[in-house]
Design an enzyme around this catalytic site. Structure first.
Site, PDB file in Angstrom:
ATOM      1  N   SER A  40       0.832  -1.214   0.000  1.00  0.00           N
ATOM      2  CA  SER A  40       0.000   0.000   0.000  1.00  0.00           C
ATOM      3  C   SER A  40       0.860   1.255   0.000  1.00  0.00           C
ATOM      4  O   SER A  40       1.686   1.447   0.897  1.00  0.00           O
ATOM      5  CB  SER A  40      -0.876   0.063   1.257  1.00  0.00           C
ATOM      6  OG  SER A  40      -1.637  -1.078   1.395  1.00  0.00           O
ATOM      7  N   GLU A 194      -5.446  -4.359  14.999  1.00  0.00           N
ATOM      8  CA  GLU A 194      -5.115  -4.761  16.365  1.00  0.00           C
ATOM      9  C   GLU A 194      -6.044  -4.075  17.366  1.00  0.00           C
ATOM     10  O   GLU A 194      -6.591  -3.001  17.107  1.00  0.00           O
ATOM     11  CB  GLU A 194      -3.662  -4.354  16.689  1.00  0.00           C
ATOM     12  CG  GLU A 194      -2.627  -4.934  15.764  1.00  0.00           C
ATOM     13  CD  GLU A 194      -2.638  -4.332  14.360  1.00  0.00           C
ATOM     14  OE1 GLU A 194      -2.929  -3.128  14.225  1.00  0.00           O
ATOM     15  OE2 GLU A 194      -2.369  -5.084  13.399  1.00  0.00           O
TER      16      GLU A 194
HETATM   17  N1  HPA Z   1      -2.443  -2.229  11.662  1.00  0.00           N
HETATM   18  C1  HPA Z   1      -2.224  -3.263  10.817  1.00  0.00           C
HETATM   19  N2  HPA Z   1      -2.036  -3.112   9.530  1.00  0.00           N
HETATM   20  C2  HPA Z   1      -2.061  -1.862   9.036  1.00  0.00           C
HETATM   21  C3  HPA Z   1      -2.280  -0.746   9.852  1.00  0.00           C
HETATM   22  C4  HPA Z   1      -2.486  -0.935  11.244  1.00  0.00           C
HETATM   23  O1  HPA Z   1      -2.676   0.001  12.033  1.00  0.00           O
HETATM   24  N3  HPA Z   1      -2.241   0.348   9.050  1.00  0.00           N
HETATM   25  C5  HPA Z   1      -2.000  -0.110   7.785  1.00  0.00           C
HETATM   26  N4  HPA Z   1      -1.879  -1.440   7.778  1.00  0.00           N
END
Ligand code: HPA
Length: 273
Positions: A40, A194
């Site tokens: 990303s 999370e």
């Molecule tokens: N956590 C896990 N994956 C992610 C996050 C995040 O806060 N932001 C972008 N990918």
């Protein structure tokens, strides 16, 4: 469509060899030197590092499957760099949370190694634990904490991970941007974000970034003898550190806003490899 990696009797390194042979045939490039997985926010780097020789639909290559996440492209590109080297760009990451098993997750890395690549650049979007990081900050990965409870390594192969995220390559990245910060990346299974308590756990364990990729791929890259450069784009402060709920839209937007800047940075680093 069936994937040969899903057959537990199949041999993942042989399938990676077959994939590499087909990439060589389709691209006309016998050997690649560098491979990149663009997560990303990093996709534009593919347009900046050199001239695309060939763009291959990943689903035509053994072992690859179509990505499920918006913003990820199922294309494998062979790119000629101005210094004569060849880069393989994997736009088709398979995430562990897709539930297809770890062999599929690391197939791109194993295929890259089978094409001859000695350097693996792994990029991702991640949540950050350092309040001083603004969304859009690129962070070098200095080490990882693998919270997936699995490994891509099969059999009693005790791969050393001491300098997994190469100090040499981090130093080289800093010759392009001396301000680059670094951090320890914790890979969760996902696909849920999370909890704030899990983020605090990571903080106590010495982590600075949370995400859902990269660690398993980095292990496979090292197993295959590659040198690894890892980069996170910090797209948001991790859950409970930022004051509002997380959303995929926010993550994508932070990626879009930073994409040109961080892709140019990555292209400059690749030119120095
Ligand atoms: N956590 C896990 N994956 C992610 C996050 C995040 O806060 N932001 C972008 N990918």
């Amino acid at each position: 469509m069936s994937n040969p990696l899903d057959d537990s009797n199949s041999k993942p390194f042989e399938i990676a060899q077959q994939a590499a042979a087909l990439i060589a045939e389709k691209s006309g490039v016998a050997q690649h030197d560098i491979a990149l997985t663009l997560g990303s926010g990093w996709a534009k780097a593919a347009d900046l590092i050199g001239e695309t020789v060939s763009a291959i639909d990943a689903t035509e290559i053994p072992g690859f499957s179509a990505p499920v996440v918006e913003g990820h492209v199922a294309t494998i590109r062979s790119i000629a760099l101005s210094n004569g080297k060849h880069a393989l760009v994997l736009g088709a990451r398979t995430h562990f949370y897709e539930g297809h098993g770890v062999r599929r997750v690391v197939h791109g890395v194993r295929t890259a190694a089978a094409t001859g690549a000695k350097t693996m650049i792994l990029t991702n979007g991640a949540g950050g634990l350092k309040p001083s990081w603004q969304p859009g900050t690129p962070v070098l990965i200095s080490d990882h904490i693998n919270l997936t409870a699995t490994s891509p390594v099969e059999g009693a192969n005790f791969v050393d991970l001491t300098d997994l995220y190469s100090q040499r390559l981090r130093d080289l990245a800093r010759t392009v941007d001396a301000q680059l910060d670094e951090g320890v990346y914790a890979q969760f299974r996902g696909p849920h974000y999370e909890t704030p308590a899990e983020v605090q756990m990571v903080k106590h364990m010495g982590g600075h970034l949370v995400g859902m990729s990269t660690a398993l791929e980095a292990i496979a890259a090292r197993e295959a003898g590659m040198e690894v450069l890892g980069f996170s784009l910090m797209t948001n402060l991790a859950a409970g550190i930022q004051d509002h709920p997380l959303s995929h839209a926010e993550v994508l937007e932070a990626g879009r806003a930073a994409e040109s800047r961080i892709s140019a940075l990555l292209a400059q680093i690749v030119a120095k490899l």
